[in-house]
Design an enzyme around this catalytic site. Structure first.
Site, PDB file in Angstrom:
ATOM      1  N   LYS A  27       0.841  -1.210   0.000  1.00  0.00           N
ATOM      2  CA  LYS A  27       0.000   0.000   0.000  1.00  0.00           C
ATOM      3  C   LYS A  27       0.875   1.258   0.000  1.00  0.00           C
ATOM      4  O   LYS A  27       2.073   1.184   0.323  1.00  0.00           O
ATOM      5  CB  LYS A  27      -0.901  -0.001   1.240  1.00  0.00           C
ATOM      6  CG  LYS A  27      -0.143   0.049   2.569  1.00  0.00           C
ATOM      7  CD  LYS A  27      -1.054  -0.276   3.747  1.00  0.00           C
ATOM      8  CE  LYS A  27      -0.290  -0.251   5.059  1.00  0.00           C
ATOM      9  NZ  LYS A  27      -1.090  -0.838   6.166  1.00  0.00           N
ATOM     10  N   TYR A  32      11.756  31.930   4.448  1.00  0.00           N
ATOM     11  CA  TYR A  32      10.436  32.543   4.644  1.00  0.00           C
ATOM     12  C   TYR A  32      10.189  32.922   6.093  1.00  0.00           C
ATOM     13  O   TYR A  32      10.612  32.210   7.003  1.00  0.00           O
ATOM     14  CB  TYR A  32       9.347  31.577   4.206  1.00  0.00           C
ATOM     15  CG  TYR A  32       9.162  31.472   2.713  1.00  0.00           C
ATOM     16  CD1 TYR A  32       9.029  32.611   1.916  1.00  0.00           C
ATOM     17  CD2 TYR A  32       9.103  30.227   2.096  1.00  0.00           C
ATOM     18  CE1 TYR A  32       8.842  32.499   0.543  1.00  0.00           C
ATOM     19  CE2 TYR A  32       8.913  30.100   0.730  1.00  0.00           C
ATOM     20  CZ  TYR A  32       8.780  31.244  -0.045  1.00  0.00           C
ATOM     21  OH  TYR A  32       8.591  31.122  -1.384  1.00  0.00           O
TER      22      TYR A  32
END
Ligand SMILES: *Cc1c(COP(=O)(O)O)cnc(C)c1O
Length: 368
Positions: free
Chosen positions: A38, A264
């Protein structure tokens, strides 16, 4: 290996084979092996991994959702595939692609029987899950009679397996709880088998279960993280090898004077001279913001370079003040050696499962 010149996830298929063989060596000869592929085979590449394991004669695959199984069928995988989290909206895809649903409550059981009957299916393989303590998916032990009578009313489906999932198989402090889960499952499975009149396969163990609870291997085990190289203890991990290495490169080097900021929000402001390297990997590649501001680190020429300031979408900046390196040099984010995904995950209080399954589809995969 040539040095990385961009962000790459290198996947070592030989390590996968070794892990598979090591885990199999823990089982009885007759115990089947289901490989859990998965989430892109835990962030690597489900198609390549499944095809490789199919060649090694793995018995079963499991995916979480139907569309993951469809992708494997499209890639030519013919081994049975269990869909661990079947949803009614996907029943057509499931049957069209010969995927085998986990039926975990009355609603999904009734709806699947109705759907399979309408499609004129007979003996369609399904897997019935019982909840023994994880409280996530599965029927309760009180449902045994109603489930089995429902199954016996129809010839549309046939129960290929009965299964359950352990809640704390990696934690030996929870041994009593786990042994209780195993006992409940045994009782449920016995009752179901008697009422059904035939013997479905039984399975319960994930990787840690394989390693810690040999008495619970039953007919099949379901391994994910172990195949990808992580055990449940230092000792067990030493017998396994991480299959994935995440590498990148230095794009640019900056010198930061005292009082300047990096990145940032000016999240980092230096109080001394600093050298930083900008790397072409960010949160859109799977290095979450949680790794920013000194928590996470990469390795350059064997030396740790902590992340400076906030993680950007496409880049991070790392502190290389004490590292002799230049633009174009290779950077290791994690590998199979000293710089494991487990250590990096721990730096941000998370687990290897989360870090490796987060590596986004933007990152190029190469196979060695
Ligand atoms: C993901 C999953 C597994 C695999 O667990 P690992 O700890 O990765 O081996 C097994 N069974 C179920 C039901 C799962 O959801």
């Amino acid at each position: 290996m040539p040095k990385a010149q961009e962000t790459l996830l290198e996947i070592d298929l030989k390590a996968l084979k070794q892990n598979f063989e090591h885990l199999k060596s823990k089982l009885q000869k007759s115990t089947k092996f289901l490989a859990v592929v998965k989430a892109f085979a835990y962030g690597s590449d489900a198609e390549e991994i499944a095809k490789y394991l199919e060649n090694l004669k793995v018995d079963y695959f499991a995916v979480a959702y139907a569309n993951e199984g469809v992708a494997l069928r499209k890639a030519g995988v013919t081994t049975p595939i269990l869909v661990l989290h079947a949803l009614a909206v996907n029943f057509d895809l499931i049957i069209e692609n010969c995927l085998e649903p986990n039926l975990y409550n009355a609603k999904i059981l009734n709806e699947f029987i109705a759907f399979a009957s309408a499609e004129n299916q007979t003996d369609y393989p399904v897997h019935i899950k019982f909840n023994t303590g994880l409280n996530r998916l599965g029927f309760s032990n009180n449902d045994v009679d109603s489930v089995i009578s429902k199954v016996k009313e129809t010839n549309a489906i046939r129960v290929t397996s009965l299964f359950s999932h352990l809640a704390a198989s990696e934690d030996l402090h929870e041994k009593e709880f786990t042994l209780n889960q195993i006992n409940s499952f045994k009782k449920i499975a016995d009752n179901c088998t008697k009422l059904l009149g035939y013997k479905p396969m039984l399975h319960m163990c994930n990787t840690s279960g394989i390693l810690n609870y040999p008495e619970a291997h039953f007919d099949m085990v379901r391994s994910g993280i172990g195949l990808y190289g992580f055990g449940n203890s230092e000792k067990e991990s030493a017998n396994l090898k991480p299959i994935a290495s995440l590498k990148t490169v230095i794009s640019q080097i900056h010198t930061i004077e005292k009082g300047e900021s990096v990145g940032y929000n000016r999240a980092y402001t230096s109080n001394k001279f600093l050298k930083t390297a900008t790397l072409p990997i960010g949160h859109a590649d799977g290095i979450g913001r949680i790794y920013g501001n000194g928590k996470g680190f990469v390795t350059i020429h064997g030396k740790k370079a902590p992340i400076v300031g906030n993680v950007c979408m496409d880049m991070i900046m790392v502190n290389i003040t004490d590292i002799d390196c230049k633009e174009g040099d290779e950077v290791i984010v994690f590998d199979a050696n000293l710089n494991s995904a487990e250590t990096l995950a721990e730096s941000a209080n998370t687990i290897s499962y989360e870090l490796i399954t987060s590596i986004s589809q933007r990152v190029k995969r190469i196979f060695i």
